[in-house]
Motif scaffolding. Structure first.
Motif, mmCIF file in Angstrom:
data_model
loop_
_atom_site.group_PDB
_atom_site.id
_atom_site.type_symbol
_atom_site.label_atom_id
_atom_site.label_comp_id
_atom_site.label_asym_id
_atom_site.label_seq_id
_atom_site.Cartn_x
_atom_site.Cartn_y
_atom_site.Cartn_z
ATOM 1 N N PHE A 73 -0.112 -0.896 2.355
ATOM 2 C CA PHE A 73 0.580 0.330 1.965
ATOM 3 C C PHE A 73 0.270 0.680 0.511
ATOM 4 C CE2 PHE A 73 4.076 2.516 -0.072
ATOM 5 C CZ PHE A 73 4.236 3.624 0.749
ATOM 6 N N ASP A 76 -3.290 1.870 0.103
ATOM 7 C CA ASP A 76 -3.476 3.238 0.598
ATOM 8 C C ASP A 76 -2.942 4.260 -0.401
ATOM 9 O OD1 ASP A 76 -4.544 2.146 2.899
ATOM 10 O OD2 ASP A 76 -2.767 2.540 4.132
ATOM 11 N N ALA A 97 2.992 10.693 -0.934
ATOM 12 C CA ALA A 97 3.274 10.038 0.351
ATOM 13 C C ALA A 97 2.628 10.823 1.495
ATOM 14 C CB ALA A 97 4.784 9.929 0.556
ATOM 15 N N ARG A 98 2.776 12.142 1.477
ATOM 16 C CA ARG A 98 2.169 12.976 2.526
ATOM 17 C C ARG A 98 0.648 12.875 2.474
ATOM 18 N NH1 ARG A 98 6.439 15.942 0.723
ATOM 19 N NH2 ARG A 98 5.185 17.309 -0.614
ATOM 20 N N ARG A 102 1.790 9.073 4.858
ATOM 21 C CA ARG A 102 3.089 8.416 4.983
ATOM 22 C C ARG A 102 4.191 9.385 4.539
ATOM 23 N NH1 ARG A 102 1.593 2.826 4.550
ATOM 24 N NH2 ARG A 102 -0.296 2.677 5.756
ATOM 25 N N ASN A 104 7.226 10.180 5.017
ATOM 26 C CA ASN A 104 8.629 9.826 4.779
ATOM 27 C C ASN A 104 8.790 8.660 3.814
ATOM 28 O OD1 ASN A 104 9.568 11.804 6.644
ATOM 29 N ND2 ASN A 104 8.935 10.443 8.298
ATOM 30 N N ALA A 105 7.776 8.390 3.018
ATOM 31 C CA ALA A 105 7.779 7.172 2.202
ATOM 32 C C ALA A 105 7.810 7.430 0.699
ATOM 33 C CB ALA A 105 6.563 6.331 2.569
#
Length: 159
Positions: A73, A76, A97-98, A102, A104-105
């Motif tokens: 993670f 990335d 995040a988008r 990801r 929602n992260a």
């Protein structure tokens, strides 16, 4: 501009970490010719950066950093930041995040930024809060983040 102290830690010919701090006024710069060839390349990139010019510091994160030592993670997120958010630009935790797939992260992106061992090269100072305001920065804190964004001429809001 306050003097910037930069400490590089190398391990097995890969850049293990970068530490940034404000240097005392009387600090003298290290002679570039006393550095290793890779250190000299980084120092030249640092000089370009401090002059307000974009640089990659002569390093490629996928080849030159021990990315295998961090979670998939974090890797990335850090690589998405490195590739997409260029000198003088900013993004938000949610947008990053988008960008990394990801959506929602955003909070986890914040944790990845806080554990980034390679500031400047992986430009976590370019990540702002949702409102465009300065938020946390490891090490020398928000004054350092503000300094780096100022060098780049990036737009940001203070809280």
């Amino acid at each position: 501009m306050p003097p910037l102290a930069v400490q590089l830690t190398w391990r097995d010919d890969r850049l293990a970490s970068i530490f940034l701090d404000f240097a005392p006024e009387e600090a003298l710069p290290t002679a570039v010719d006393s550095l290793s060839p890779r250190g000299q390349t980084f120092a030249r990139g640092l000089a370009e950066y401090l002059s307000g010019r974009a640089t990659d510091f002569g390093l490629d994160p996928e080849r030159d950093l021990p990315m295998d030592e961090i979670s998939d993670f974090s890797r990335d997120i850090l690589l998405a930041l490195f590739r997409a958010v260029r000198f003088g630009s900013t993004t938000t935790y949610g947008a990053l995040a988008r960008l990394a797939g990801r959506p929602n992260a955003a909070r986890a992106v914040g944790r990845a930024m806080a554990s980034n061992r390679w500031p400047l090269l992986i430009p976590c100072h370019r990540v702002l809060g949702a409102s465009g305001a300065l938020t946390g920065f490891t090490g020398a804190g928000l004054p350092m983040k503000k300094l780096l964004l100022g060098i780049e001429g990036a737009d940001f809001r203070e809280k």
